[in-house]
Design a protein around this motif. Structure first.
Motif, PDB file in Angstrom:
ATOM      1  N   SER A   1     -64.712  80.017  94.975  1.00  0.00           N
ATOM      2  CA  SER A   1     -65.441  79.861  93.702  1.00  0.00           C
ATOM      3  C   SER A   1     -66.697  80.502  93.497  1.00  0.00           C
ATOM      4  O   SER A   1     -67.175  81.216  94.619  1.00  0.00           O
ATOM      5  CB  SER A   1     -66.003  78.259  94.002  1.00  0.00           C
ATOM      6  N   LYS A   2     -67.096  81.064  92.400  1.00  0.00           N
ATOM      7  CA  LYS A   2     -68.115  81.936  91.960  1.00  0.00           C
ATOM      8  C   LYS A   2     -69.326  81.164  91.720  1.00  0.00           C
ATOM      9  O   LYS A   2     -69.305  80.046  91.109  1.00  0.00           O
ATOM     10  CB  LYS A   2     -67.742  83.009  90.923  1.00  0.00           C
ATOM     11  N   LEU A   3     -70.643  81.555  91.959  1.00  0.00           N
ATOM     12  CA  LEU A   3     -71.839  81.146  91.690  1.00  0.00           C
ATOM     13  C   LEU A   3     -71.927  81.129  90.120  1.00  0.00           C
ATOM     14  O   LEU A   3     -71.612  81.860  89.302  1.00  0.00           O
ATOM     15  CB  LEU A   3     -72.923  81.920  92.153  1.00  0.00           C
ATOM     16  N   ASN A   4     -72.589  80.031  89.639  1.00  0.00           N
ATOM     17  CA  ASN A   4     -72.586  79.942  87.940  1.00  0.00           C
ATOM     18  C   ASN A   4     -74.052  80.189  87.960  1.00  0.00           C
ATOM     19  O   ASN A   4     -74.448  80.192  86.362  1.00  0.00           O
ATOM     20  CB  ASN A   4     -72.481  78.383  87.785  1.00  0.00           C
ATOM     21  N   ALA A   5     -74.918  80.814  88.586  1.00  0.00           N
ATOM     22  CA  ALA A   5     -76.154  81.329  88.140  1.00  0.00           C
ATOM     23  C   ALA A   5     -76.518  82.547  88.711  1.00  0.00           C
ATOM     24  O   ALA A   5     -76.722  83.610  88.340  1.00  0.00           O
ATOM     25  CB  ALA A   5     -77.197  80.220  88.287  1.00  0.00           C
ATOM     26  N   TRP A   6     -76.708  82.370  90.186  1.00  0.00           N
ATOM     27  CA  TRP A   6     -76.936  83.666  91.076  1.00  0.00           C
ATOM     28  C   TRP A   6     -75.643  84.259  91.256  1.00  0.00           C
ATOM     29  O   TRP A   6     -74.654  83.772  91.279  1.00  0.00           O
ATOM     30  CB  TRP A   6     -77.560  83.139  92.311  1.00  0.00           C
ATOM     31  N   GLY A   7     -75.746  85.627  91.868  1.00  0.00           N
ATOM     32  CA  GLY A   7     -74.868  86.302  92.413  1.00  0.00           C
ATOM     33  C   GLY A   7     -74.755  87.853  91.277  1.00  0.00           C
ATOM     34  O   GLY A   7     -75.261  88.016  90.366  1.00  0.00           O
ATOM     35  N   ALA A   8     -73.750  88.527  91.966  1.00  0.00           N
ATOM     36  CA  ALA A   8     -73.558  89.872  91.472  1.00  0.00           C
ATOM     37  C   ALA A   8     -72.103  90.329  92.065  1.00  0.00           C
ATOM     38  O   ALA A   8     -71.908  90.323  93.110  1.00  0.00           O
ATOM     39  CB  ALA A   8     -74.781  90.916  92.143  1.00  0.00           C
ATOM     40  N   ASP A   9     -71.335  90.938  90.980  1.00  0.00           N
ATOM     41  CA  ASP A   9     -70.110  91.434  91.417  1.00  0.00           C
ATOM     42  C   ASP A   9     -70.162  93.071  91.335  1.00  0.00           C
ATOM     43  O   ASP A   9     -69.024  93.565  91.580  1.00  0.00           O
ATOM     44  CB  ASP A   9     -69.222  90.909  90.684  1.00  0.00           C
ATOM     45  N   SER A  10     -71.293  93.574  91.054  1.00  0.00           N
ATOM     46  CA  SER A  10     -71.458  95.028  91.165  1.00  0.00           C
ATOM     47  C   SER A  10     -72.842  95.477  91.244  1.00  0.00           C
ATOM     48  O   SER A  10     -73.564  94.566  91.571  1.00  0.00           O
ATOM     49  CB  SER A  10     -71.258  95.422  89.462  1.00  0.00           C
TER      50      SER A  10
END
Length: 311
Positions: free
Chosen positions: A22-31
């Motif tokens: 599952s991916k974060l819906n606010a925080w996070g970075a994929d690049s």
């Protein structure tokens, strides 16, 4: 608009609980080049130079005088640059026993799935991991997992593009060990990512000293010290390379932060890369950070992305 979400609102569980996909819906970075919205820095107040790397050892060996007030002023200029670029700035709580806490890149990794807490190599930095856990708990950011197989530092985790990561390791004499790099590789391959492992000489400390992404399909690379196999791998992905000279690389001139939308934060002394980026049409933020970088880390070492637009 406040992009943070209370911890209780997250449906994401840790990787060990089976929730990693599952991916974060606010925080996070994929690049490392999507528009930077929120950044985590470390405190400057307790900074001093220690023999942590070839760079700091050289500064101390040559008797270069460290001035904390100058370092604080330069750090404040960097923070101002982030704020001018519209980036929300967060910081670890300061700990007087952690003089290298300013290098926030190393004690954790940010992913689309939550934070990963690393495992610092040098004894005087190991407490940084505990403060990092506190920071993510305070901000309400789930922790994906913890590096346990060996030592590993965040400067060796280098996202090339969404779904593709370059992971460095230096062996038992360096900061990141192969067994920890393999642990990370297993996690990210399970998430469907391509993983490239790169063994580098401990002299260079981390992979982000010599390879940093600037924008989609554009990287700053020191060709003089980067393994030709890595360069070939990058070019096979149609990534354009802007070469950074060896001397400027060793002065942390390749260790820069992409802000997104063709904007980059780099140290004032990164002359070659700055000129090349301006020729590419980039806006450049270039504070003087020489009192900090002579201690062994640059702007990328001081920056942990918390929120980036999808790459």
């Amino acid at each position: 608009m406040d992009q943070r979400v209370a911890a209780s609102e997250f449906q994401l569980r840790s990787r060990r609980e089976g929730g990693g996909t599952s991916k974060l819906n606010a925080w996070g970075a994929d690049s490392d080049y999507g528009v930077l919205r929120s950044v985590l820095l470390g405190p400057i107040e307790n900074y001093k130079w220690l023999e942590t790397s070839s760079v700091s050892k050289k500064s101390l060996r040559r008797g270069v005088e460290f001035n904390l007030d100058t370092a604080k002023a330069q750090f404040a200029e960097m923070v101002s640059a982030y704020q001018s670029a519209g980036v929300e700035v967060h910081s670890h709580a300061g700990d007087p026993h952690l003089p290298y806490q300013v290098y926030a890149r190393d004690s954790s990794i940010m992913t689309p799935y939550g934070a990963i807490i690393t495992n610092m190599a040098q004894w005087w930095r190991r407490g940084e991991n505990f403060r990092a856990i506190e920071t993510y708990q305070r901000l309400g950011i789930p922790i994906y997992d913890y590096i346990t197989a060996g030592t590993f530092e965040g400067g060796d985790f280098n996202v090339i593009e969404p779904g593709c990561v370059l992971i460095g390791w230096e062996g038992n004499e360096g900061r990141s060990q192969e067994q920890a790099a393999l642990q990370l590789q297993g996690w990210f391959e399970a998430e469907g990512w391509e993983v490239k492992l790169a063994d580098i000489d401990p002299f260079y400390v981390h992979i982000d000293i010599m390879v940093v992404m600037l924008a989609p399909k554009l990287a700053a690379v020191c060709l003089d010290c980067t393994d030709p196999e890595i360069v070939k791998w990058l070019r096979a992905k149609n990534i354009e390379i802007i070469p950074v000279p060896f001397q400027e690389t060793m002065e942390l001139g390749c260790n820069v932060v992409a802000l997104g939308d063709d904007r980059v934060l780099l140290p004032e002394g990164s002359k070659t890369l700055k000129a090349a980026l301006k020729a590419h049409g980039f806006a450049v933020y270039d504070p003087d950070l020489s009192m900090i970088t002579q201690g062994g880390g640059g702007v990328h070492c001081m920056c942990q992305s918390l929120i980036r637009d999808p790459g």
